[in-house]
Design a protein around this motif. Structure first.
Motif, PDB file in Angstrom:
ATOM      1  N   TRP A   1       1.246   4.109   2.481  1.00  0.00           N
ATOM      2  CA  TRP A   1       1.123   5.267   1.585  1.00  0.00           C
ATOM      3  C   TRP A   1       0.690   5.046   0.213  1.00  0.00           C
ATOM      4  O   TRP A   1       0.929   4.121  -0.404  1.00  0.00           O
ATOM      5  CB  TRP A   1       2.641   6.225   1.464  1.00  0.00           C
ATOM      6  CG  TRP A   1       3.182   6.587   2.974  1.00  0.00           C
ATOM      7  CD1 TRP A   1       3.876   6.034   3.466  1.00  0.00           C
ATOM      8  CD2 TRP A   1       2.572   7.867   3.532  1.00  0.00           C
ATOM      9  NE1 TRP A   1       4.376   6.886   4.386  1.00  0.00           N
ATOM     10  CE2 TRP A   1       3.642   7.902   4.704  1.00  0.00           C
ATOM     11  CE3 TRP A   1       1.693   8.768   3.429  1.00  0.00           C
ATOM     12  CZ2 TRP A   1       3.343   9.015   5.687  1.00  0.00           C
ATOM     13  CZ3 TRP A   1       1.638   9.624   4.269  1.00  0.00           C
ATOM     14  CH2 TRP A   1       2.400  10.107   5.450  1.00  0.00           C
TER      15      TRP A   1
ATOM     16  N   ARG B   1       7.216  11.848   5.599  1.00  0.00           N
ATOM     17  CA  ARG B   1       7.502  11.775   6.877  1.00  0.00           C
ATOM     18  C   ARG B   1       6.192  11.420   7.772  1.00  0.00           C
ATOM     19  O   ARG B   1       5.131  11.854   7.216  1.00  0.00           O
ATOM     20  CB  ARG B   1       8.380  12.945   7.527  1.00  0.00           C
ATOM     21  CG  ARG B   1       9.602  13.146   6.990  1.00  0.00           C
ATOM     22  CD  ARG B   1      10.358  14.120   8.136  1.00  0.00           C
ATOM     23  NE  ARG B   1      11.724  14.483   7.263  1.00  0.00           N
ATOM     24  CZ  ARG B   1      11.902  15.764   6.658  1.00  0.00           C
ATOM     25  NH1 ARG B   1      10.679  16.416   6.781  1.00  0.00           N
ATOM     26  NH2 ARG B   1      12.949  15.937   6.227  1.00  0.00           N
ATOM     27  N   GLY B   2       6.259  10.924   8.879  1.00  0.00           N
ATOM     28  CA  GLY B   2       5.043  10.808   9.745  1.00  0.00           C
ATOM     29  C   GLY B   2       4.501   9.421   9.643  1.00  0.00           C
ATOM     30  O   GLY B   2       5.165   8.557   9.062  1.00  0.00           O
ATOM     31  N   THR B   3       3.417   9.326  10.167  1.00  0.00           N
ATOM     32  CA  THR B   3       2.478   8.041  10.305  1.00  0.00           C
ATOM     33  C   THR B   3       1.894   7.810   8.991  1.00  0.00           C
ATOM     34  O   THR B   3       0.973   8.583   8.542  1.00  0.00           O
ATOM     35  CB  THR B   3       1.833   8.051  11.380  1.00  0.00           C
ATOM     36  OG1 THR B   3       2.403   8.181  12.496  1.00  0.00           O
ATOM     37  CG2 THR B   3       1.323   6.658  11.672  1.00  0.00           C
TER      38      THR B   3
ATOM     39  N   GLU C   1      -3.546   4.181   7.355  1.00  0.00           N
ATOM     40  CA  GLU C   1      -3.652   2.473   7.285  1.00  0.00           C
ATOM     41  C   GLU C   1      -3.470   1.899   5.888  1.00  0.00           C
ATOM     42  O   GLU C   1      -4.188   2.257   4.916  1.00  0.00           O
ATOM     43  CB  GLU C   1      -5.375   2.248   7.872  1.00  0.00           C
ATOM     44  CG  GLU C   1      -5.454   0.784   8.216  1.00  0.00           C
ATOM     45  CD  GLU C   1      -6.965   0.670   8.528  1.00  0.00           C
ATOM     46  OE1 GLU C   1      -7.194  -0.558   8.803  1.00  0.00           O
ATOM     47  OE2 GLU C   1      -7.531   1.569   8.975  1.00  0.00           O
TER      48      GLU C   1
ATOM     49  N   ARG D   1       5.993   0.295   3.308  1.00  0.00           N
ATOM     50  CA  ARG D   1       5.558   1.534   3.547  1.00  0.00           C
ATOM     51  C   ARG D   1       4.336   1.934   2.570  1.00  0.00           C
ATOM     52  O   ARG D   1       3.748   3.138   2.871  1.00  0.00           O
ATOM     53  CB  ARG D   1       6.721   2.616   3.642  1.00  0.00           C
ATOM     54  CG  ARG D   1       7.725   2.343   4.789  1.00  0.00           C
ATOM     55  CD  ARG D   1       8.882   3.083   4.224  1.00  0.00           C
ATOM     56  NE  ARG D   1       9.745   2.705   3.119  1.00  0.00           N
ATOM     57  CZ  ARG D   1      11.054   3.087   2.725  1.00  0.00           C
ATOM     58  NH1 ARG D   1      11.368   4.162   3.444  1.00  0.00           N
ATOM     59  NH2 ARG D   1      11.581   2.528   1.839  1.00  0.00           N
TER      60      ARG D   1
END
Length: 333
Positions: A113, A105-107, A110, A188
């Protein structure tokens, strides 16, 4: 000149049996290997050509394509502490393969992931379930901020295809490589920060995948079936006190050439981390020692951990081994 029927190794590897949490490989009896047909007089070039025609060889695996596919959500599961959990599917040689996906979860950082292709050991395909076993293992990496994808492999659970084993058929390795390709397509995930974790049979699959796909950065192998095929043919599950089955020099050379271990120089500095318990009754600790010797000979970096008196699943040192693996991927991905 092929030693056996196409798609099979020139010896019969043992039939696996299950072991909690769902991983194991050797049988309870001794080796079932038959001495391969001799290849007297066959020059090295012809021997190498024969090896390259085997579908399980690194050369043959490199000649394939691994397009993967978009990950399709099949079922959303109860989330973990700081990550989502979903059963997804992807395409591998036209087969729908299910997998368990975790996403932090979360931001994301850059570029996306970092991600780990998570390769389980042997579990009888007809009793395999996507959401069972390896829960604590996968959770450790998911909590640490890695996307993880645990492929079922073909023929396992509700995945399509036939389960033909991880050693003398290329199918599971193809599924692992298509799993990696599918992760690279996910927005992602950072496709430049991909590694592999493998246990038991999954260690063998991870090692092969590293040698086929140079974009895979690192691998952590637990109790892996990672000795050369010549060692597997003669030393796997041999009862104490029984003589080692004989291999003539050319057949031993053939098995060495067919092994992933013959290609370790192609890692080109990508690191491996090895974990093994000395009391492993399923995959001998000597297999880690054999791979370590081969890596040294090939000049490749690795770290090897020995867990005195521990079993195939590293049950006595699970937390420590997981922390070491998490830190390894933080350092290398």
């Amino acid at each position: 000149m092929a030693l056996t029927q196409p798609g099979r190794l020139p010896f019969a590897l043992p039939t696996p049996r299950a072991n909690t949490p769902g991983t194991s490989v050797p049988p309870t009896s001794g080796p079932t290997t038959a001495t391969p047909r001799p290849l007297e007089g066959l020059p090295d070039a012809a021997l190498a050509s024969s090896v390259a025609r085997q579908p399980t060889s690194i050369e043959a695996l490199r000649a394939r394509e691994y397009p993967g596919s978009a990950l399709t959500v099949r079922r959303t599961l109860t989330p973990g502490a700081n990550y989502s959990r979903q059963v997804v599917s992807y395409q591998s040689e036209g087969l729908r393969i299910n997998a368990l996906l975790t996403v932090p979860r979360g931001t994301p950082p850059e570029g996306g992931w970092p991600a780990i292709v998570f390769n389980h050991g042997y579990i009888p395909p007809d009793v395999y379930r996507t959401t069972e076993r390896y829960v604590a293992y996968q959770d450790a990496f998911a909590r640490a901020g890695f996307v993880t994808l645990k492929s079922d492999y073909r023929g396992h659970g509700d995945s399509e295809g036939e389960a033909l084993g991880g050693y003398d058929d290329p199918g599971y390795t193809v599924d692992v490589l298509n799993a990696a390709a599918s992760l690279k397509k996910d927005p992602r995930v950072n496709p430049r920060r991909l590694g592999l974790w493998g246990h038991s049979m999954g260690g063998q699959l991870s090692l092969r995948a590293m040698l086929v796909d140079p974009s895979l950065k690192a691998a952590s192998l637990w109790a892996g079936v990672v000795a050369g095929y010549d060692v597997l043919a003669t030393d796997w599950n041999r009862p104490a006190g029984t003589p080692r089955p004989a291999l003539d020099p050319i057949n031993r050379r053939y098995l060495r050439l067919l092994s992933p271990n013959a290609h370790l120089g192609d890692l080109r500095g990508r690191p491996l981390q090895l974990h093994h318990g000395t009391a492993d009754e399923d995959v001998p600790y000597a297999f880690q020692q054999a791979l370590a010797a081969d890596l040294r000979a090939a000049g490749q970096p690795f770290t090897a951990y020995r867990y005195e008196g521990d079993n195939h699943n590293l049950s006595g040192n699970l937390g420590l081994a997981l922390r070491r693996s998490v830190q390894f991927f933080r350092d290398t991905l």
